[in-house]
Enzyme design. Structure first.
Site, PDB file in Angstrom:
ATOM      1  CB  CYS A 122       7.012 -23.934  36.346  1.00 16.82           C
ATOM      2  SG  CYS A 122       8.024 -25.447  36.356  1.00 16.82           S
ATOM      3  CB  CYS A 242      10.346  -2.067  -9.509  1.00 17.18           C
ATOM      4  SG  CYS A 242       9.482  -2.449 -11.060  1.00 17.18           S
ATOM      5  CB  CYS A 292     -30.726  26.665 -17.962  1.00 14.12           C
ATOM      6  SG  CYS A 292     -31.035  28.342 -17.379  1.00 14.12           S
TER       7      CYS A 292
END
Length: 498
Positions: A122, A242, A292
């Protein structure tokens, strides 16, 4: 089927068709004390207080041996990932190099004997009592220090190795400065949480956190063990190697492939190939949803075609004539077969996982409610009812093993017919035995805790049966695991003996 713990494989020629009879003698399969799981533990569960104690011990050891402050010892241990031996070796080999590398400055590089000192952030003037420095001596006011360190803590674990705000300076900010400069308890607690967790997360994978959500235990795993299964105090069973759920007898690579396959969108592609056909005009895949064979593409092309031969409708009269191999149709049939095979193993994998989770809930209910009811009803101390808890624990473990055998079976090479046949035999026997134990613990047990139903058999008979089934099932599954981990290596000699 009778065998000892020393048998890796099971004698398929024993002529015993029913492995688990209703009247099981608990002495039928003796347990090998040398194989007791407790004696084979190759890991230590660390609670929070254990980790704090390890940290204190290491700090005091390094501080005493190197004749440095505890704050400096902490800096060294953080830099060398809490490896006290490496700290000592490096320090005594070349102390100056270590100091320079880590940021422990021996002498300040800035003289602060003047009355008024300018803060390097500062640029205000302060009395010396309002200024703080680290080992380098670069001066900053308390307010700027607080803001600087607070920002670092907000940024994450890197705050443990904060250096001087001076850009060209590598002097490290010790923990003593944190205590002195940070008054906000929230930030200070966050810093010390990072510090606490650094002992595990910077240990070079020597120690790992339990992967169960919310669990604060860590595991220190010993080297030299081939069994990576860890059972945490939070009741989570996982693989040390793992971090997936415990998966013996399947190796980590197979588990990774299996989980990837279950999550991979390529399975959707396989389904599309197996259950849809492309529009002959725009190539958009269409699923047949009516009986169909006259199809009309739903895409803007609105092309009408025959589902069977994929030609314009009405199709020619030779639609049903065999024309030899059709590569596309062969691929589709292969895809359908592959999909059916995958779903066969996946559905059973999921089913056993679901049964395992249900068994865990049943065990919790047993321990919280039913044991007390049973104890009161039969005037039996709860300590003498431990055999029921043991049965449920065995069921949970066996469901886990059986679940992973389906991943094992999926990746078992299909051309190895002898191994495949033997594996399916062992798996089927395991399934039968486990279902018998599960049924006894779940269904037959109910009559003994029911307030309205009178038991159809004596409680001592139930105890004997459940205890016997637990022992036999435990032994069978232990040998099953050994056989699969051994790659069914003995199958050749077993089949020759047949």
């Amino acid at each position: 089927m009778d065998y000892s713990d020393d048998d890796v494989m099971l004698d398929i020629e024993s002529g015993e068709d029913n492995l688990y009879s209703d009247d099981v003698d608990p002495g039928f399969a003796e347990e090998d004390n040398d194989n007791d799981s407790a004696s084979q533990l190759s890991y230590v569960i660390l609670k929070e207080e254990d980790i704090h104690e390890h940290q204190r011990t290491d700090i005091e050891q390094v501080s005493t041996l190197l004749s440095i402050s505890q704050a400096e010892a902490i800096v060294l241990l953080l830099h060398y990932q809490w490896n006290a031996s490496k700290v000592e070796d490096e320090w005594f080999t070349d102390e100056e190099r270590v100091r320079k590398t880590v940021g422990i400055v021996k002498e300040p590089v800035v003289d602060l004997n003047q009355m008024n000192i300018i803060c390097g952030i500062c640029f205000e003037s302060y009395f010396q009592k309002d200024i703080a420095t680290v080992s380098c001596g670069h001066p900053y006011c308390m307010t700027c220090w607080n803001g600087y360190i607070t920002a670092k803590i907000t940024g994450g674990p890197g705050c443990l190795m904060v250096t001087c705000p001076e850009p060209s300076c590598s002097a490290v900010v010790g923990q003593d400065m944190i205590d002195k400069l940070i008054s906000n308890e929230e930030y200070k607690e966050k810093y010390y949480r990072y510090f606490f967790r650094s002992y595990v997360e910077s240990s070079g994978k020597k120690i790992k956190w339990c992967p169960s959500p919310g669990c604060e235990y860590a595991v220190d795993f010993g080297r030299g063990s081939e069994n990576y299964d860890v059972s945490c105090l939070c009741s989570n069973d996982f693989c040390w190697n793992c971090s997936e759920d415990a998966h013996r007898p399947v190796d980590c690579d197979t588990v990774a492939k299996w989980i990837f396959k279950n999550n991979d969108e390529s399975e959707n592609t396989t389904w599309i190939l197996a259950n849809t056909k492309p529009c002959p005009k725009c190539k958009r895949h269409i699923e047949k949803n009516q009986g169909c064979s006259h199809m009309t593409c739903s895409a803007p092309c609105r092309f009408q075609f025959c589902w069977i031969c994929l030609r314009a409708y009405p199709c020619p009269e030779d639609c049903n004539k065999f024309k030899g191999d059709d590569e596309a149709e062969n691929k589709r049939e292969m895809a359908k077969t592959a999909l059916r095979r995958y779903m066969h193993y996946y559905e059973r994998w999921v089913s056993n996982q679901s049964s395992r989770l249900t068994a865990k809930r049943d065990l919790e209910k047993l321990q919280s409610v039913q044991l007390k009811q049973l104890s009161d009803k039969h005037s039996t101390p709860e300590a003498q009812l431990q055999f029921i808890v043991d049965a449920w624990l065995q069921i949970i473990e066996c469901r886990r093993v059986l679940k992973w055998t389906f991943a094992y079976g999926y990746y078992l090479p299909q051309h190895e017919h002898a191994k495949k046949q033997f594996f399916e035999y062992l798996q089927a026997e395991a399934q039968v035995g486990l279902e018998r134990l599960h049924d006894c613990a779940e269904v037959e047990f109910k009559q003994f805790v029911s307030e309205t139903e009178e038991p159809s058999k004596d409680f001592s008979d139930f105890r004997r049966k459940l205890t016997g089934l637990t022992i036999v099932t435990k032994t069978y599954f232990e040998n099953l695991v050994k056989a699969l981990e051994n790659g069914l290596a003995d199958v050749e000699s077993t089949m020759r003996a047949k």
